[in-house]
Design a protein around this motif. Sequence first.
Motif, PDB file in Angstrom:
ATOM      1  N   PRO A   8       0.821  -1.220   0.000  1.00  0.00           N
ATOM      2  CA  PRO A   8       0.000   0.000   0.000  1.00  0.00           C
ATOM      3  C   PRO A   8       0.856   1.271   0.000  1.00  0.00           C
ATOM      4  N   GLU A   9       1.997   1.225   0.669  1.00  0.00           N
ATOM      5  CA  GLU A   9       2.889   2.380   0.715  1.00  0.00           C
ATOM      6  C   GLU A   9       3.451   2.688  -0.668  1.00  0.00           C
ATOM      7  N   PHE A  10       3.824   1.644  -1.408  1.00  0.00           N
ATOM      8  CA  PHE A  10       4.350   1.818  -2.758  1.00  0.00           C
ATOM      9  C   PHE A  10       3.282   2.429  -3.664  1.00  0.00           C
ATOM     10  N   LYS A  11       2.059   1.899  -3.582  1.00  0.00           N
ATOM     11  CA  LYS A  11       0.959   2.395  -4.402  1.00  0.00           C
ATOM     12  C   LYS A  11       0.679   3.863  -4.099  1.00  0.00           C
ATOM     13  N   ASP A  12       0.653   4.192  -2.807  1.00  0.00           N
ATOM     14  CA  ASP A  12       0.376   5.561  -2.389  1.00  0.00           C
ATOM     15  C   ASP A  12       1.456   6.512  -2.902  1.00  0.00           C
ATOM     16  N   GLU A  13       2.712   6.129  -2.760  1.00  0.00           N
ATOM     17  CA  GLU A  13       3.813   6.988  -3.206  1.00  0.00           C
ATOM     18  C   GLU A  13       3.783   7.158  -4.720  1.00  0.00           C
ATOM     19  N   ALA A  14       3.514   6.097  -5.454  1.00  0.00           N
ATOM     20  CA  ALA A  14       3.446   6.183  -6.911  1.00  0.00           C
ATOM     21  C   ALA A  14       2.318   7.127  -7.337  1.00  0.00           C
ATOM     22  N   ALA A  15       1.166   6.996  -6.709  1.00  0.00           N
ATOM     23  CA  ALA A  15       0.028   7.861  -7.045  1.00  0.00           C
ATOM     24  C   ALA A  15       0.308   9.307  -6.670  1.00  0.00           C
ATOM     25  N   ARG A  16       0.978   9.521  -5.554  1.00  0.00           N
ATOM     26  CA  ARG A  16       1.278  10.898  -5.115  1.00  0.00           C
ATOM     27  C   ARG A  16       2.272  11.585  -6.047  1.00  0.00           C
ATOM     28  N   GLN A  17       3.134  10.814  -6.709  1.00  0.00           N
ATOM     29  CA  GLN A  17       4.035  11.406  -7.689  1.00  0.00           C
ATOM     30  C   GLN A  17       3.230  12.039  -8.821  1.00  0.00           C
ATOM     31  N   ILE A  18       2.099  11.453  -9.138  1.00  0.00           N
ATOM     32  CA  ILE A  18       1.239  11.966 -10.209  1.00  0.00           C
ATOM     33  C   ILE A  18       0.373  13.111  -9.694  1.00  0.00           C
ATOM     34  N   ARG A  21       2.971  15.800  -7.215  1.00  0.00           N
ATOM     35  CA  ARG A  21       4.209  16.315  -7.810  1.00  0.00           C
ATOM     36  C   ARG A  21       4.093  16.630  -9.290  1.00  0.00           C
ATOM     37  N   GLY A  22       2.980  16.233  -9.901  1.00  0.00           N
ATOM     38  CA  GLY A  22       2.728  16.618 -11.278  1.00  0.00           C
ATOM     39  C   GLY A  22       3.403  15.789 -12.355  1.00  0.00           C
ATOM     40  N   TYR A  23       3.961  14.627 -12.001  1.00  0.00           N
ATOM     41  CA  TYR A  23       4.547  13.762 -13.016  1.00  0.00           C
ATOM     42  C   TYR A  23       3.433  13.126 -13.834  1.00  0.00           C
ATOM     43  N   SER A  24       3.732  12.814 -15.087  1.00  0.00           N
ATOM     44  CA  SER A  24       2.720  12.162 -15.921  1.00  0.00           C
ATOM     45  C   SER A  24       2.642  10.678 -15.575  1.00  0.00           C
ATOM     46  N   VAL A  25       1.507  10.081 -15.883  1.00  0.00           N
ATOM     47  CA  VAL A  25       1.315   8.653 -15.652  1.00  0.00           C
ATOM     48  C   VAL A  25       2.348   7.867 -16.457  1.00  0.00           C
TER      49      VAL A  25
END
Length: 90
Positions: A8-18, A21-25
């Motif tokens: 869940p931590e990995f998923k949350d961090e990946a989603a928060r990057q988008i 932080r404005g990174y594209s999918v």
Amino acid sequence: MSNQRYTPEFKDEAARQIVDRGYSVADVSERLGVSAHSLYKWVKAIKPDKTEEQAANQGNFDLPPYKELASGTVAAGAYEPGQYRALPGH
């Protein structure tokens, strides 16, 4: 198709990057080796649904008192842009 499991931590961090932080999918997908489909699902899980947001904001506007509307003091449709604002905290 992979049966890779992510914490869940990995998923949350990946989603928060988008989201935060404005990174594209596409960028995050390529960098982390995760499918874009998974990222879209994870982003959807942390972002409030538009319909929930609209329902929460519905009816939270500072309108003139009914007496003014009924008496014609305020003509229907005659208002300045920005005159009616959402109440704080809504």
